[in-house]
Design a protein around this motif. Structure first.
Motif, PDB file in Angstrom:
ATOM      1  N   GLY A  23      87.136 -51.407  32.838  1.00 19.05           N
ATOM      2  CA  GLY A  23      86.394 -51.984  33.865  1.00 19.05           C
ATOM      3  C   GLY A  23      85.183 -52.560  33.756  1.00 19.05           C
ATOM      4  N   VAL A  24      84.274 -53.034  34.727  1.00 16.64           N
ATOM      5  CA  VAL A  24      83.197 -53.804  34.624  1.00 16.64           C
ATOM      6  C   VAL A  24      82.405 -53.523  35.877  1.00 16.64           C
ATOM      7  CG1 VAL A  24      82.112 -56.103  34.560  1.00 16.64           C
ATOM      8  CG2 VAL A  24      84.191 -55.934  33.569  1.00 16.64           C
ATOM      9  N   PHE A  25      80.981 -53.249  35.397  1.00 13.71           N
ATOM     10  CA  PHE A  25      80.110 -52.790  36.460  1.00 13.71           C
ATOM     11  C   PHE A  25      78.725 -53.280  36.064  1.00 13.71           C
ATOM     12  CE2 PHE A  25      79.361 -49.294  33.655  1.00 13.71           C
ATOM     13  CZ  PHE A  25      78.099 -48.792  33.983  1.00 13.71           C
ATOM     14  N   ALA A  26      77.964 -53.803  37.335  1.00  9.07           N
ATOM     15  CA  ALA A  26      76.679 -54.253  36.968  1.00  9.07           C
ATOM     16  C   ALA A  26      75.566 -53.109  37.622  1.00  9.07           C
ATOM     17  CB  ALA A  26      76.469 -55.290  37.842  1.00  9.07           C
ATOM     18  N   HIS A  27      74.482 -52.912  36.706  1.00  5.06           N
ATOM     19  CA  HIS A  27      73.525 -51.965  37.356  1.00  5.06           C
ATOM     20  C   HIS A  27      72.018 -52.847  37.048  1.00  5.06           C
ATOM     21  CE1 HIS A  27      72.701 -50.600  33.220  1.00  5.06           C
ATOM     22  NE2 HIS A  27      73.918 -50.922  32.925  1.00  5.06           N
ATOM     23  N   GLY A  28      71.060 -52.277  37.696  1.00 11.12           N
ATOM     24  CA  GLY A  28      69.760 -52.798  37.748  1.00 11.12           C
ATOM     25  C   GLY A  28      69.339 -52.881  39.373  1.00 11.12           C
ATOM     26  N   PRO A  29      68.262 -53.542  39.215  1.00 12.87           N
ATOM     27  CA  PRO A  29      67.389 -54.094  38.220  1.00 12.87           C
ATOM     28  C   PRO A  29      66.382 -53.215  37.405  1.00 12.87           C
ATOM     29  CG  PRO A  29      66.167 -54.218  40.516  1.00 12.87           C
ATOM     30  CD  PRO A  29      67.633 -53.695  40.703  1.00 12.87           C
ATOM     31  N   VAL A  30      66.388 -53.382  36.136  1.00  6.71           N
ATOM     32  CA  VAL A  30      65.691 -52.525  35.189  1.00  6.71           C
ATOM     33  C   VAL A  30      64.214 -53.328  35.210  1.00  6.71           C
ATOM     34  CG1 VAL A  30      65.357 -51.659  33.055  1.00  6.71           C
ATOM     35  CG2 VAL A  30      67.545 -51.714  34.110  1.00  6.71           C
ATOM     36  N   VAL A  31      63.190 -52.698  35.331  1.00  6.56           N
ATOM     37  CA  VAL A  31      61.710 -53.252  35.421  1.00  6.56           C
ATOM     38  C   VAL A  31      61.181 -52.593  33.890  1.00  6.56           C
ATOM     39  CG1 VAL A  31      59.539 -53.851  36.368  1.00  6.56           C
ATOM     40  CG2 VAL A  31      61.572 -53.522  37.894  1.00  6.56           C
ATOM     41  N   TYR A  32      60.726 -53.587  33.094  1.00  4.13           N
ATOM     42  CA  TYR A  32      60.122 -53.115  31.749  1.00  4.13           C
ATOM     43  C   TYR A  32      58.644 -53.336  31.833  1.00  4.13           C
ATOM     44  CZ  TYR A  32      64.640 -53.699  29.807  1.00  4.13           C
ATOM     45  OH  TYR A  32      65.840 -53.389  29.592  1.00  4.13           O
ATOM     46  N   GLY A  33      57.833 -52.482  31.073  1.00  4.02           N
ATOM     47  CA  GLY A  33      56.480 -52.379  31.219  1.00  4.02           C
ATOM     48  C   GLY A  33      55.659 -53.637  31.116  1.00  4.02           C
ATOM     49  N   ASN A  34      56.250 -54.811  30.776  1.00  2.44           N
ATOM     50  CA  ASN A  34      55.683 -56.005  30.870  1.00  2.44           C
ATOM     51  C   ASN A  34      55.939 -56.784  32.113  1.00  2.44           C
ATOM     52  OD1 ASN A  34      58.091 -56.873  30.654  1.00  2.44           O
ATOM     53  ND2 ASN A  34      57.908 -58.330  28.566  1.00  2.44           N
ATOM     54  N   GLY A  35      56.671 -56.302  33.029  1.00  2.00           N
ATOM     55  CA  GLY A  35      56.970 -56.885  34.241  1.00  2.00           C
ATOM     56  C   GLY A  35      58.265 -57.327  34.293  1.00  2.00           C
ATOM     57  N   ASP A  36      58.836 -57.801  33.068  1.00  2.75           N
ATOM     58  CA  ASP A  36      60.193 -58.381  33.320  1.00  2.75           C
ATOM     59  C   ASP A  36      61.172 -57.563  33.956  1.00  2.75           C
ATOM     60  OD1 ASP A  36      59.246 -60.553  31.558  1.00  2.75           O
ATOM     61  OD2 ASP A  36      60.435 -60.025  29.955  1.00  2.75           O
ATOM     62  N   ARG A  37      62.231 -58.387  34.681  1.00  2.00           N
ATOM     63  CA  ARG A  37      63.220 -57.722  35.315  1.00  2.00           C
ATOM     64  C   ARG A  37      64.586 -58.017  35.022  1.00  2.00           C
ATOM     65  NH1 ARG A  37      61.579 -55.611  40.516  1.00  2.00           N
ATOM     66  NH2 ARG A  37      63.498 -55.941  41.294  1.00  2.00           N
ATOM     67  N   CYS A  38      65.534 -57.490  34.877  1.00  2.55           N
ATOM     68  CA  CYS A  38      67.043 -57.839  34.472  1.00  2.55           C
ATOM     69  C   CYS A  38      67.870 -56.790  35.070  1.00  2.55           C
ATOM     70  CB  CYS A  38      66.892 -57.930  32.901  1.00  2.55           C
ATOM     71  SG  CYS A  38      66.991 -56.402  32.187  1.00  2.55           S
ATOM     72  N   ARG A  39      69.277 -57.475  35.025  1.00  4.66           N
ATOM     73  CA  ARG A  39      70.228 -56.598  35.644  1.00  4.66           C
ATOM     74  C   ARG A  39      71.259 -56.585  34.308  1.00  4.66           C
ATOM     75  NH1 ARG A  39      72.511 -58.467  40.961  1.00  4.66           N
ATOM     76  NH2 ARG A  39      73.611 -56.531  40.476  1.00  4.66           N
ATOM     77  N   TYR A  40      71.922 -55.647  34.022  1.00  2.00           N
ATOM     78  CA  TYR A  40      73.035 -55.688  33.287  1.00  2.00           C
ATOM     79  C   TYR A  40      74.357 -55.447  33.561  1.00  2.00           C
ATOM     80  CZ  TYR A  40      69.234 -54.317  29.974  1.00  2.00           C
ATOM     81  OH  TYR A  40      67.995 -54.060  29.297  1.00  2.00           O
ATOM     82  N   LEU A  41      75.257 -56.196  32.878  1.00  2.51           N
ATOM     83  CA  LEU A  41      76.775 -56.147  33.150  1.00  2.51           C
ATOM     84  C   LEU A  41      77.503 -55.487  32.269  1.00  2.51           C
ATOM     85  CD1 LEU A  41      78.953 -57.320  34.978  1.00  2.51           C
ATOM     86  CD2 LEU A  41      79.189 -59.335  33.743  1.00  2.51           C
ATOM     87  N   ASP A  42      77.980 -54.447  32.224  1.00  2.00           N
ATOM     88  CA  ASP A  42      78.639 -53.546  31.365  1.00  2.00           C
ATOM     89  C   ASP A  42      80.187 -53.703  31.552  1.00  2.00           C
ATOM     90  OD1 ASP A  42      76.271 -52.554  30.673  1.00  2.00           O
ATOM     91  OD2 ASP A  42      76.614 -50.518  31.414  1.00  2.00           O
ATOM     92  N   THR A  43      80.740 -53.908  30.257  1.00  2.00           N
ATOM     93  CA  THR A  43      82.366 -54.013  30.076  1.00  2.00           C
ATOM     94  C   THR A  43      82.502 -52.816  29.403  1.00  2.00           C
ATOM     95  OG1 THR A  43      82.160 -56.339  29.561  1.00  2.00           O
ATOM     96  CG2 THR A  43      84.194 -55.406  28.882  1.00  2.00           C
ATOM     97  N   VAL A  44      83.484 -51.910  29.952  1.00  2.00           N
ATOM     98  CA  VAL A  44      83.919 -50.701  29.606  1.00  2.00           C
ATOM     99  C   VAL A  44      85.347 -50.644  29.040  1.00  2.00           C
ATOM    100  CG1 VAL A  44      84.647 -48.147  30.550  1.00  2.00           C
ATOM    101  CG2 VAL A  44      82.485 -49.726  31.695  1.00  2.00           C
ATOM    102  N   PHE A  45      85.318 -50.201  27.708  1.00  2.00           N
ATOM    103  CA  PHE A  45      86.651 -50.305  27.093  1.00  2.00           C
ATOM    104  C   PHE A  45      87.372 -48.942  27.074  1.00  2.00           C
ATOM    105  CE2 PHE A  45      84.484 -54.068  25.354  1.00  2.00           C
ATOM    106  CZ  PHE A  45      85.472 -54.915  25.358  1.00  2.00           C
ATOM    107  N   GLU A  46      88.616 -48.644  27.055  1.00  2.00           N
ATOM    108  CA  GLU A  46      89.333 -47.599  26.744  1.00  2.00           C
ATOM    109  C   GLU A  46      89.393 -47.735  25.128  1.00  2.00           C
ATOM    110  OE1 GLU A  46      93.745 -45.627  26.816  1.00  2.00           O
ATOM    111  OE2 GLU A  46      93.251 -46.932  28.618  1.00  2.00           O
ATOM    112  N   MET A  47      88.816 -46.668  24.331  1.00  2.00           N
ATOM    113  CA  MET A  47      88.864 -46.849  22.881  1.00  2.00           C
ATOM    114  C   MET A  47      89.786 -45.861  22.230  1.00  2.00           C
ATOM    115  SD  MET A  47      86.651 -49.297  22.443  1.00  2.00           S
ATOM    116  CE  MET A  47      86.050 -49.288  20.839  1.00  2.00           C
ATOM    117  N   GLU A  48      90.393 -46.266  21.291  1.00  2.00           N
ATOM    118  CA  GLU A  48      91.194 -45.353  20.526  1.00  2.00           C
ATOM    119  C   GLU A  48      90.663 -45.094  19.056  1.00  2.00           C
ATOM    120  OE1 GLU A  48      95.588 -44.722  18.313  1.00  2.00           O
ATOM    121  OE2 GLU A  48      95.204 -46.805  19.485  1.00  2.00           O
ATOM    122  N   ALA A  49      90.345 -43.347  18.983  1.00  2.04           N
ATOM    123  CA  ALA A  49      89.587 -43.261  17.661  1.00  2.04           C
ATOM    124  C   ALA A  49      90.743 -43.520  16.540  1.00  2.04           C
ATOM    125  CB  ALA A  49      89.136 -41.764  17.755  1.00  2.04           C
TER     126      ALA A  49
END
Length: 129
Positions: free
Chosen positions: A37-63
């Protein structure tokens, strides 16, 4: 409690980033099986005022090998847990993506920012002809 999180390095892609992060954080060698799957989250606000959103790619992994252990300074504990006994501290979005990965063979899931886990679970996967 959180899953392995990371970013692709220069010249690498999401697959390479996932493999590297699992190894760096858990000492396990793993291989992506599929995009769960894929999902977006945020916004994240950093101490310097920068704002961003993240787009995460979720993998099913095999150990593939190795013994799980804390392998960097980003983790305090590493271990295997039965799905029915996940740690209470596990974040809601991490529970969501574990569910995606456990739904083996299912099409990739997608959620929008602000969509709850319950709402996302009730959305059928997109069908294509």
């Amino acid at each position: 409690m959180d899953g392995d999180l990371g970013d692709p390095r220069a010249g690498g892609g999401p697959r390479d980033g996932a493999v590297r992060e699992v190894q760096e954080e858990t000492a396990l060698t793993a291989c992506p099986v599929r995009v769960a799957g894929v999902f977006a989250h945020g916004p994240v606000v950093y101490g310097n005022g920068d704002r961003c959103r993240y787009l995460d790619t979720v993998f099913e992994m095999e150990a593939l090998g190795g013994e799980p252990r804390v392998n960097d300074d980003e983790s305090v504990d590493v271990g295997w847990f039965p799905v029915t006994a996940l740690p209470e501290s596990l974040a809601e979005d991490q529970r969501m993506v574990i569910g995606w990965a456990l739904d083996a063979g299912a099409p990739a899931q997608f959620t929008e920012p602000g969509t709850s886990r319950t709402e996302a679970a009730g959305q059928p996967a997109a069908q294509h002809d």
